[in-house]
Design an enzyme around this catalytic site. Structure first.
Site, mmCIF file in Angstrom:
data_model
loop_
_atom_site.group_PDB
_atom_site.id
_atom_site.type_symbol
_atom_site.label_atom_id
_atom_site.label_comp_id
_atom_site.label_asym_id
_atom_site.label_seq_id
_atom_site.Cartn_x
_atom_site.Cartn_y
_atom_site.Cartn_z
ATOM 1 N N ARG A 41 -3.910 2.452 10.951
ATOM 2 C CA ARG A 41 -2.467 2.703 11.086
ATOM 3 C C ARG A 41 -2.276 3.831 12.082
ATOM 4 O O ARG A 41 -2.479 5.004 11.746
ATOM 5 C CB ARG A 41 -1.855 3.063 9.729
ATOM 6 C CG ARG A 41 -0.353 3.364 9.770
ATOM 7 C CD ARG A 41 0.152 3.658 8.360
ATOM 8 N NE ARG A 41 1.568 3.997 8.362
ATOM 9 C CZ ARG A 41 2.058 5.235 8.471
ATOM 10 N NH1 ARG A 41 1.231 6.270 8.584
ATOM 11 N NH2 ARG A 41 3.353 5.455 8.457
ATOM 12 N N SER A 110 4.670 -4.873 2.996
ATOM 13 C CA SER A 110 5.171 -3.775 2.172
ATOM 14 C C SER A 110 6.576 -4.080 1.662
ATOM 15 O O SER A 110 7.429 -4.532 2.427
ATOM 16 C CB SER A 110 5.220 -2.470 2.982
ATOM 17 O OG SER A 110 3.935 -2.041 3.333
ATOM 18 N N LYS A 139 4.685 9.109 5.537
ATOM 19 C CA LYS A 139 5.656 8.197 6.136
ATOM 20 C C LYS A 139 7.047 8.730 5.840
ATOM 21 O O LYS A 139 7.507 8.714 4.696
ATOM 22 C CB LYS A 139 5.480 6.786 5.551
ATOM 23 C CG LYS A 139 6.201 5.705 6.342
ATOM 24 C CD LYS A 139 5.843 4.317 5.853
ATOM 25 C CE LYS A 139 6.515 3.242 6.685
ATOM 26 N NZ LYS A 139 6.247 1.893 6.208
#
Length: 214
Positions: A41, A110, A139
């Site tokens: 990521r 998600s 995040k």
């Protein structure tokens, strides 16, 4: 053929999560000590840099039989023949992603709310990431679901579920006991003084929490 996968210990990492360290070294240490999936990521690296890092991860993880998932970037995943892609609500639609990656790659999605779960193209996906289970700094836009809502969403899922968001060695057992098949972590491993030992401990916690369900 689509690879087999085990969500038990799902490591998410990128260069930003490993200051002063090589992400490949951390991924290998985790994979050798119980991590079952690694997700790259990287929200800031150039396409070239992401492909280079993904290629290094593939080279290191393939002999260990640990699949590499790439977050969001279908192009990066396809460039290195990664095991799959994970998309969020602001990324490419799951159905379109499936069309691009084909039937033999893994696809994770998600979700954080009932509406997102109801709208999900479940048939296109292989697993769901549900959360954020706990407050997280990794995040900025991640809404905390809370464990009560997490349990309810997980119970409705026809797909395997990995809990995401704010999960640590101290609370991972709660996520598994709430019905998850695994836990996704960043700092619990990347931020540990000994990533190998942290991974082993996390794997033990997950296994112990799962045992009463069998």
């Amino acid at each position: 053929m689509k690879p087999l996968f085990d969500l038990s210990v799902y490591l998410v990492l990128g260069p930003q999560d490993c200051p002063g360290q090589n992400p490949v070294d951390i991924a290998v240490a985790a994979a050798q000590n119980g991590a079952t999936v690694v997700q790259l990521r990287d929200k800031t690296g150039s396409t070239r840099a992401q492909i280079e890092l993904a290629g290094q991860l593939m080279q290191a993880l393939t002999p260990l039989d640990v699949p590499l998932i790439v977050n969001n970037r279908v192009d990066v995943a396809l460039a290195v023949d990664a095991a799959g892609v994970h998309v969020g609500q602001d990324d490419m639609d799951a159905l379109k992603t499936r069309q691009l990656i084909g039937p033999d790659k893994l696809l994770g999605l998600s979700v954080s709310t009932q509406n997102e779960l109801d709208a999900a193209h479940i048939a296109a996906c292989d697993y769901l990431g549900i959360g954020a289970c706990f407050p997280t700094n990794s995040k900025d836009d991640a809404a905390e679901v809370g464990m009560q809502s997490f349990t309810g969403l997980t119970a409705q899922s026809s797909l395997p579920v990995v809990g995401i968001g704010g999960i640590s060695l101290a609370n991972a057992d709660q996520v598994i006991k709430a019905g998850a098949d695994g836990v996704a972590v960043i700092s619990a491993i990347c931020g540990a003084s000994n990533p190998s030992a942290a991974t082993r401990r996390l794997r033990e916690i997950v296994k112990s929490a799962k045992d009463p369900r069998r």
